[in-house]
Design an enzyme around this catalytic site. Structure first.
Site, short mmCIF file in Angstrom:
data_model
loop_
_atom_site.label_atom_id
_atom_site.label_comp_id
_atom_site.label_asym_id
_atom_site.label_seq_id
_atom_site.Cartn_x
_atom_site.Cartn_y
_atom_site.Cartn_z
N PHE A 9 0.82 -1.20 0.00
CA PHE A 9 0.00 0.00 0.00
C PHE A 9 0.86 1.26 0.00
CE2 PHE A 9 -2.50 -3.25 2.16
CZ PHE A 9 -3.78 -3.10 1.63
N ASP A 10 0.45 2.24 -0.78
CA ASP A 10 0.92 3.59 -0.54
C ASP A 10 0.34 4.01 0.81
OD1 ASP A 10 1.90 6.26 -1.16
OD2 ASP A 10 -0.20 6.77 -1.48
N LEU A 11 0.88 5.06 1.41
CA LEU A 11 0.40 5.47 2.73
C LEU A 11 -0.53 6.68 2.65
CD1 LEU A 11 0.54 5.08 5.82
CD2 LEU A 11 2.49 6.66 5.82
N ASP A 12 0.02 7.83 2.30
CA ASP A 12 -0.77 9.07 2.27
C ASP A 12 -1.83 9.02 1.17
OD1 ASP A 12 0.78 10.07 4.29
OD2 ASP A 12 2.10 11.22 2.98
N ASP A 58 -3.18 5.93 -4.55
CA ASP A 58 -4.17 6.97 -4.85
C ASP A 58 -3.71 7.95 -5.90
OD1 ASP A 58 -3.50 9.82 -2.96
OD2 ASP A 58 -2.24 8.05 -2.89
#
Length: 213
Positions: free
Chosen positions: A9-12, A165
């Site tokens: 996963f990306d975080l932000d 995102d």
């Protein structure tokens, strides 16, 4: 049997909602130094890439002072302005129950990224954590995802999914040879910008991801 053995996963903007803080930190920095008021749509293009890139492009002789201003403001406001997206804890719990390896791959520095993860107990779910300092080449190139795969002992890219995102996340997944999922349901990036990168999956809610894994 699971379709994927590993989900990164990306975080932000993917697991935790830091985008309003990021946008406000950029806006504060530009206004503080240049008395420039930038609109949200001008700043969204800076999401998902290393922080210094926009400053290097716009003001290459002032990168360090701009970084310091941004980071001071961001750190000051961080804990009160960051939240976790609805459904993320349930998604991570179910992935762990299924025996899927999990990880975070972010362009953010490890210290602040780790702080955001700790706020919501996300580190307890993760088998690997790749931050800005862990690679010399960054998104949209595939090196950060490849680094995570190496640490997890994952050689088959077809069994790895990267969730993000921004267009940089989708391109990073493609360049690493793994599948991609765009969080079109809660990304601040315009949906058409994400679709233009042709992600393998588009999800409207975190729980929807479970139907693809």
């Amino acid at each position: 049997m699971n379709k994927f053995d590993c989900i990164l996963f990306d975080l932000d903007g993917t697991l935790i909602d830091t985008t309003p803080l990021i946008i406000e930190s950029f806006r504060h920095t530009f206004f503080n130094h240049f008395n420039i008021v930038k609109q949200d749509d001008e700043l969204y293009e800076y999401l998902g890439i290393p922080l210094k890139k926009p400053f290097e492009k716009l003001y290459p002789d002032k990168v360090d002072i701009l970084l310091n201003t941004y980071r001071e403001y961001n750190l000051l406001k961080h804990d009160e302005c960051v939240s976790i997206f609805l459904g993320i804890p349930q998604l991570l719990k179910e992935c762990r129950r299924k025996g899927i390896k999990l990880g975070v791959v972010t362009s953010k520095r490890r210290d602040l990224a780790g702080r955001g993860m700790e706020l919501f107990g996300l580190q307890s779910y993760m088998d690997v954590f790749i931050g800005y300092e862990d690679t010399t080449i960054h998104k949209p190139e595939g090196e950060p995802v490849l680094k995570a795969m190496k640490e997890l002992g994952m050689a088959d890219g077809s069994k790895v999914l990267y969730v993000g995102d921004s267009p940089y996340d989708i391109l990073c997944a493609r360049n690493a040879g793994v599948k991609s999922a765009a969080v079109t349901g809660w990304s601040y990036v315009p949906r058409n910008d994400l679709l233009a990168c042709t992600p393998d999956y588009c999800i409207q809610t975190p729980v929807e991801l479970l139907s693809y894994i």
